[in-house]
Design a protein around this motif. Structure first.
Motif, PDB file in Angstrom:
ATOM      1  N   ARG A 184      17.326 -71.058  66.614  1.00 25.14           N
ATOM      2  CA  ARG A 184      17.210 -71.467  65.216  1.00 25.14           C
ATOM      3  C   ARG A 184      15.772 -71.889  64.945  1.00 25.14           C
ATOM      4  N   GLY A 185      15.302 -71.671  63.728  1.00 24.08           N
ATOM      5  CA  GLY A 185      13.965 -72.113  63.337  1.00 24.08           C
ATOM      6  C   GLY A 185      12.906 -71.073  63.629  1.00 24.08           C
ATOM      7  N   ASN A 186      11.662 -71.492  63.493  1.00 24.55           N
ATOM      8  CA  ASN A 186      10.530 -70.608  63.718  1.00 24.55           C
ATOM      9  C   ASN A 186      10.241 -70.477  65.211  1.00 24.55           C
ATOM     10  N   ARG A 230      10.290 -72.357  79.253  1.00 25.08           N
ATOM     11  CA  ARG A 230      11.020 -71.415  78.382  1.00 25.08           C
ATOM     12  C   ARG A 230      12.515 -71.741  78.375  1.00 25.08           C
ATOM     13  N   TYR A 231      13.066 -72.013  79.554  1.00 26.74           N
ATOM     14  CA  TYR A 231      14.492 -72.323  79.660  1.00 26.74           C
ATOM     15  C   TYR A 231      14.817 -73.612  78.906  1.00 26.74           C
ATOM     16  N   ILE A 273      15.383 -73.631  70.505  1.00 27.75           N
ATOM     17  CA  ILE A 273      14.076 -73.270  69.938  1.00 27.75           C
ATOM     18  C   ILE A 273      13.759 -71.848  70.366  1.00 27.75           C
ATOM     19  N   PRO A 274      13.550 -70.925  69.418  1.00 23.29           N
ATOM     20  CA  PRO A 274      13.231 -69.543  69.802  1.00 23.29           C
ATOM     21  C   PRO A 274      11.819 -69.442  70.375  1.00 23.29           C
ATOM     22  N   VAL A 275      11.677 -68.640  71.416  1.00 19.68           N
ATOM     23  CA  VAL A 275      10.387 -68.423  72.069  1.00 19.68           C
ATOM     24  C   VAL A 275       9.944 -66.999  71.782  1.00 19.68           C
ATOM     25  N   ASP A 276       8.734 -66.854  71.265  1.00 17.02           N
ATOM     26  CA  ASP A 276       8.188 -65.543  70.915  1.00 17.02           C
ATOM     27  C   ASP A 276       7.571 -64.916  72.160  1.00 17.02           C
ATOM     28  N   LEU A 293      14.663 -56.273  80.783  1.00 19.13           N
ATOM     29  CA  LEU A 293      14.319 -57.639  81.156  1.00 19.13           C
ATOM     30  C   LEU A 293      14.793 -58.599  80.078  1.00 19.13           C
ATOM     31  N   GLU A 294      15.871 -59.300  80.347  1.00 24.38           N
ATOM     32  CA  GLU A 294      16.401 -60.275  79.412  1.00 24.38           C
ATOM     33  C   GLU A 294      16.488 -61.623  80.097  1.00 24.38           C
ATOM     34  N   GLU A 295      16.428 -62.687  79.282  1.00 22.53           N
ATOM     35  CA  GLU A 295      16.542 -64.027  79.834  1.00 22.53           C
ATOM     36  C   GLU A 295      17.949 -64.263  80.354  1.00 22.53           C
TER      37      GLU A 295
END
Length: 115
Positions: free
Chosen positions: A34-36, A103-104, A111-114, A22-24
């Motif tokens: 990039r980033g936290n 999320r998209y 922005i990374p989504v955990d 399952l990948e986006e």
């Protein structure tokens, strides 16, 4: 990627075997995150048959990013459900669609989504 394994009291289920990896689904030219990373939490509920005249249920959805409220949604359902169970699934479907859209958008803003 790491397989997602859920243990229930009935049997162990490996979702990766059932649904595959399952990948986006992102465009190939999307820049890397990039980033936290941020976490998204969604809560949804329904008031079953809240409207006495039409017997429609009310949907309530809250979406949080890093424990800060980002989006809220409240609307009467378009369909009349025969049970609370069906009404909850309609609310969950709407909430999941809103969550996927958020999320998209975050991924398009790099922005990374955990999770």
């Amino acid at each position: 990627s790491k397989p997602i394994v859920v243990e229930t009291k009935f049997k162990k289920v490996n979702w990766t075997e059932i649904y595959g990896d399952l990948e986006e689904k992102l465009p190939s030219n999307t820049p890397g995150p990039r980033g936290n990373p941020v976490t998204i939490s969604m809560f949804c509920d329904t008031a079953f048959a809240g409207d006495i005249v039409t017997m429609r249920s009310q949907i309530g959805i809250l979406i949080f990013i890093n424990n800060s409220p980002m989006t809220w949604y409240s609307k009467r359902q378009n369909t009349v459900e025969a049970s609370t169970f069906g009404s909850e699934f309609v609310a969950l479907r709407v909430g999941c669609e809103m969550n996927d859209g958020l999320r998209y958008k975050l991924r398009m803003m790099v922005i990374p989504v955990d999770g």
